[in-house]
Each structure stands twice: as C-alpha cells, then as structure tokens.
Design an enzyme around this catalytic site. Structure first.
Site, PDB file in Angstrom:
ATOM      1  N   SER A   1       0.871  -1.181   0.000  1.00  0.00           N
ATOM      2  CA  SER A   1       0.000   0.000   0.000  1.00  0.00           C
ATOM      3  C   SER A   1       0.904   1.227   0.000  1.00  0.00           C
ATOM      4  O   SER A   1       2.094   1.123   0.346  1.00  0.00           O
ATOM      5  CB  SER A   1      -0.833  -0.015   1.288  1.00  0.00           C
TER       6      SER A   1
ATOM      7  N   TYR B   1      -1.466  -1.636  10.821  1.00  0.00           N
ATOM      8  CA  TYR B   1      -1.676  -1.798   9.375  1.00  0.00           C
ATOM      9  C   TYR B   1      -0.517  -1.184   8.588  1.00  0.00           C
ATOM     10  O   TYR B   1       0.066  -1.830   7.713  1.00  0.00           O
ATOM     11  CB  TYR B   1      -3.006  -1.159   8.956  1.00  0.00           C
TER      12      TYR B   1
HETATM   13  N1  LIG Z   1      -8.810  -0.624  -0.542  1.00  0.00           N
HETATM   14  C1  LIG Z   1      -7.766   0.158  -0.358  1.00  0.00           C
HETATM   15  O1  LIG Z   1      -7.899   1.390  -0.213  1.00  0.00           O
HETATM   16  C2  LIG Z   1      -6.377  -0.420  -0.349  1.00  0.00           C
HETATM   17  C3  LIG Z   1      -5.295   0.467  -0.538  1.00  0.00           C
HETATM   18  C4  LIG Z   1      -4.009  -0.049  -0.529  1.00  0.00           C
HETATM   19  C5  LIG Z   1      -3.802  -1.405  -0.349  1.00  0.00           C
HETATM   20  N2  LIG Z   1      -4.859  -2.237  -0.164  1.00  0.00           N
HETATM   21  C6  LIG Z   1      -4.590  -3.664   0.032  1.00  0.00           C
HETATM   22  O2  LIG Z   1      -5.214  -4.380  -1.013  1.00  0.00           O
HETATM   23  C7  LIG Z   1      -5.489  -5.705  -0.572  1.00  0.00           C
HETATM   24  C8  LIG Z   1      -6.919  -6.066  -0.911  1.00  0.00           C
HETATM   25  O3  LIG Z   1      -7.770  -5.217  -0.150  1.00  0.00           O
HETATM   26  P1  LIG Z   1      -9.230  -4.786  -0.619  1.00  0.00           P
HETATM   27  O4  LIG Z   1      -9.245  -3.329  -0.692  1.00  0.00           O
HETATM   28  O5  LIG Z   1      -9.654  -5.564  -1.782  1.00  0.00           O
HETATM   29  O6  LIG Z   1     -10.028  -5.219   0.699  1.00  0.00           O
HETATM   30  P2  LIG Z   1     -11.367  -6.080   0.854  1.00  0.00           P
HETATM   31  O7  LIG Z   1     -12.363  -5.597  -0.134  1.00  0.00           O
HETATM   32  O8  LIG Z   1     -11.699  -6.026   2.302  1.00  0.00           O
HETATM   33  O9  LIG Z   1     -10.925  -7.557   0.430  1.00  0.00           O
HETATM   34  C9  LIG Z   1     -10.087  -8.338   1.241  1.00  0.00           C
HETATM   35  C10 LIG Z   1      -9.994  -9.739   0.659  1.00  0.00           C
HETATM   36  O10 LIG Z   1      -9.186 -10.510   1.540  1.00  0.00           O
HETATM   37  C11 LIG Z   1      -9.898 -11.674   1.934  1.00  0.00           C
HETATM   38  N3  LIG Z   1      -9.567 -12.033   3.303  1.00  0.00           N
HETATM   39  C12 LIG Z   1      -9.741 -11.279   4.422  1.00  0.00           C
HETATM   40  N4  LIG Z   1      -9.368 -11.973   5.506  1.00  0.00           N
HETATM   41  C13 LIG Z   1      -8.944 -13.194   5.060  1.00  0.00           C
HETATM   42  C14 LIG Z   1      -8.443 -14.347   5.698  1.00  0.00           C
HETATM   43  N5  LIG Z   1      -8.303 -14.399   7.032  1.00  0.00           N
HETATM   44  N6  LIG Z   1      -8.128 -15.417   4.945  1.00  0.00           N
HETATM   45  C15 LIG Z   1      -8.290 -15.375   3.596  1.00  0.00           C
HETATM   46  N7  LIG Z   1      -8.736 -14.308   2.938  1.00  0.00           N
HETATM   47  C16 LIG Z   1      -9.063 -13.226   3.660  1.00  0.00           C
HETATM   48  C17 LIG Z   1     -11.375 -11.310   1.793  1.00  0.00           C
HETATM   49  O11 LIG Z   1     -12.158 -12.463   1.490  1.00  0.00           O
HETATM   50  P3  LIG Z   1     -13.014 -13.321   2.546  1.00  0.00           P
HETATM   51  O12 LIG Z   1     -13.760 -12.360   3.400  1.00  0.00           O
HETATM   52  O13 LIG Z   1     -13.852 -14.168   1.650  1.00  0.00           O
HETATM   53  O14 LIG Z   1     -11.999 -14.118   3.286  1.00  0.00           O
HETATM   54  C18 LIG Z   1     -11.344 -10.409   0.552  1.00  0.00           C
HETATM   55  O15 LIG Z   1     -11.375 -11.201  -0.617  1.00  0.00           O
HETATM   56  C19 LIG Z   1      -5.182  -5.720   0.930  1.00  0.00           C
HETATM   57  O16 LIG Z   1      -3.920  -6.299   1.141  1.00  0.00           O
HETATM   58  C20 LIG Z   1      -5.173  -4.247   1.307  1.00  0.00           C
HETATM   59  O17 LIG Z   1      -4.354  -4.004   2.423  1.00  0.00           O
HETATM   60  C21 LIG Z   1      -6.154  -1.776  -0.177  1.00  0.00           C
END
Ligand SMILES: NC(=O)c1ccc[n+]([C@@H]2O[C@H](COP(=O)([O-])OP(=O)(O)OC[C@H]3O[C@@H](n4cnc5c(N)ncnc54)[C@H](OP(=O)(O)O)[C@@H]3O)[C@@H](O)[C@H]2O)c1
Length: 269
Positions: free
Chosen positions: A145, A158
């Site tokens: 991130s 985080y």
């Molecule tokens: N959104 C942002 O602004 C942002 C910015 C920078 C970086 N990121 C990074 O991008 C990545 C994806 O985030 P996102 O924005 O797509 O968030 P999200 O919409 O909350 O998705 C998170 C994903 O991770 C899975 N997950 C969560 N806990 C898990 C566990 N214990 N075991 C297996 N799978 C798990 C969830 O699926 P299930 O619930 O089905 O397990 C979901 O598919 C993360 O690493 C986040 O830190 C996000």
C-alpha cells in the site's frame, strides 16, 4: 509472463472473493491465466470462479481457507505441494486493516492482521516461491500500500504491516532474480473496495474528495507493471510523488500529517 504458460500453469490469488483481489482475478483471466482463487467465503469464490471460467474460457478453481489460521494455511500448502498444478504466478493480495488507538483495539483482531498481512504472505512466498526457485521461473506480486512508505498513527499496525510487505518484497526480489523468479510489490493509494467497511472505517471523506481509485484500473496497472517486471508498482502519478515527498519531509511532520488524514476515516465512538 504469457510465453511461459501452458495448461498446467496457474496463477494463485489470495483474497479473490471481492475488492481488489476480484479485479486482479479478472485482469489475469482476461490474459488467459488459469486461476486458483483463495479466500474464506465459499459462495463468493464459487460465483467468481464460475463467472471467470464462462467469460474467459480459462480454468478457475477455488479453495476456501482462513489464511490467518496457520493450520488451515498448512493444509492449503500441503494440498498445493502434492497436487499436479504448477503455480507460476503468486498474488498475495488478501489483507485486512484495523484503525484507532492500537492498545484500545481488540488484540485478537490485531493478531489476525499480523497473521494475514505478514505471516501468511511470507509463508506463501516461502512455500510457493521455493517451488518457483527450483524450477527457475515464476512471478510473485505482493500487495502492500502507499501506507508502506510512512508511519500511520491510528492505523499503526496496518501501516507497519505494509512497510514489512514492501521491504520484504524488495529483498526477495534481489534474492530471487538470479534464479529466474521475478518479485514485484503493488502499492496502491485508496481504492474503492469494501476494505474501509471491513476495517470499521468510513470512506465517505475519501469519496467526497474523489480520492478513491477504481479497483479495475488498479488491477490493470498492476498486471501491466508485473509484465514489465517493475520492482514497485504505484498506480497514479500523484501517488508516485508521495514516497519522494515523504523522503524529504521531517519525520515528525510526516507522522502528524498521516494521523490527521486518518482521523476523518475513524468511526465516531
Ligand atoms: N482498498 C484500499 O484502499 C487499499 C489500498 C491499498 C492497499 N490495499 C490492500 O489491497 C489488498 C486487498 O484489499 P481490498 O481493498 O480488496 O479489501 P477487501 O475488499 O476487504 O478484500 C479483502 C480480501 O481478503 C480476503 N480475506 C480477508 N481476511 C482473510 C483471511 N483471514 N483469509 C483469507 N482471505 C481473507 C477477503 O475475502 P473473505 O472475506 O472471503 O476471506 C477479501 O477477498 C489488501 O492487502 C489491502 O491491504 C487496499
């Protein structure tokens, strides 16, 4: 990336049941990659796998696994090791966030964050990356991130977990390069996904200021960056400026600005 693939070649994506992981799965499927999708929610995974198979004529398998549970992760890794499917691309995308004063948060959730964002990611790199090293080919994309470049008061755990992912991936890249394995790290700014809701945060202020990137756009830039074997992929020119500015600014100022930008995202107590 595409020249080396055949029918037994797979791209494994964690956190592919929604958000950025789903967009990444679609971007890889569009380029003809067979997929192994991993997350906890069976129904969501099943419907993603079904849709991508139908739309792109690839094979999309799914495995439910709570990656923050070391025993479940061991089971998944064992199954992958014993199976016939060769993982040529590993995308460590699954991640969670926590927000608020660290010591006031529920420890179980903070531990889950470290288990998922840090330990599961490292273990998947160790196990699947080990296989790639023996074969002399493969690619790893770890999702960090913009948070990785700075301390994040009120999201301390985080931000620190993402700093780990950034530095770990850069180190791994150097170690693996002579063995034909490419490692990249994706550092997006805020993206319009359920991440904020899942982290008990508000995304309204980011929406109002049009600061949320489209997940499909971020996924496309990530895949392009991977194809060009970029070390650090930062989608968006404004976001790319930030690490340079952070290097020049006094650290105390960086901490203050980071805290101020997180406060509006915290839920009212
Ligand atoms: N959104 C942002 O602004 C942002 C910015 C920078 C970086 N990121 C990074 O991008 C990545 C994806 O985030 P996102 O924005 O797509 O968030 P999200 O919409 O909350 O998705 C998170 C994903 O991770 C899975 N997950 C969560 N806990 C898990 C566990 N214990 N075991 C297996 N799978 C798990 C969830 O699926 P299930 O619930 O089905 O397990 C979901 O598919 C993360 O690493 C986040 O830190 C996000």
């Amino acid at each position: 990336m595409s020249a080396e693939r055949d029918a037994s070649s797979y791209t494994l994506i964690t956190g592919a049941s929604g958000g950025l992981g789903l967009a990444l799965a679609e971007a890889f499927a569009r380029r003809g990659h067979n997929l192994i999708l991993v997350a906890r929610q069976r129904e969501a995974l099943e419907s993603v796998a079904c849709e991508l198979t139908q739309r792109f004529g690839i094979e999309a398998l799914f495995r439910t696994c709570d990656l923050a549970e070391p025993l479940q992760l061991s089971g998944l890794l064992q199954e992958l090791e014993q199976g016939e499917r060769r993982i040529d691309v590993l995308v460590n995308n699954a991640g969670i966030g926590t927000a608020g004063v660290f010591v006031e948060q529920d420890w179980a959730r903070e531990q889950e964050l470290i288990e998922l964002n840090v330990l599961a990611l490292s273990r998947l790199c160790h196990s699947i990356g080990g296989g790639m090293l023996k074969r002399g080919r493969g690619q790893i994309l770890n999702v960090a991130s913009l948070a990785a470049f700075q301390p994040g008061p009120l999201m301390s755990n985080y931000f620190a977990s993402k700093a780990y992912v950034l530095h770990f991936s850069e180190g791994l890249r150097y170690e693996m390069a002579p063995h034909g394995v490419k490692v990249s790290v994706l550092c997006p700014g805020p993206v319009a996904t359920p991440f904020f809701r899942n982290s008990q945060m508000k995304s309204g202020p980011l929406e109002r200021h049009k600061l949320l990137a489209d997940p499909e756009e971020v996924a496309l830039l990530a895949v392009r960056g991977l194809e060009k074997n970029r070390a650090i992929i930062i989608p968006g020119w404004r976001n790319r400026l930030l690490p340079c500015l952070l290097r020049l600014a006094p650290r105390a100022l960086v901490r203050r600005i980071a805290a101020r930008s997180i406060v509006p995202l915290l839920p009212k107590r």
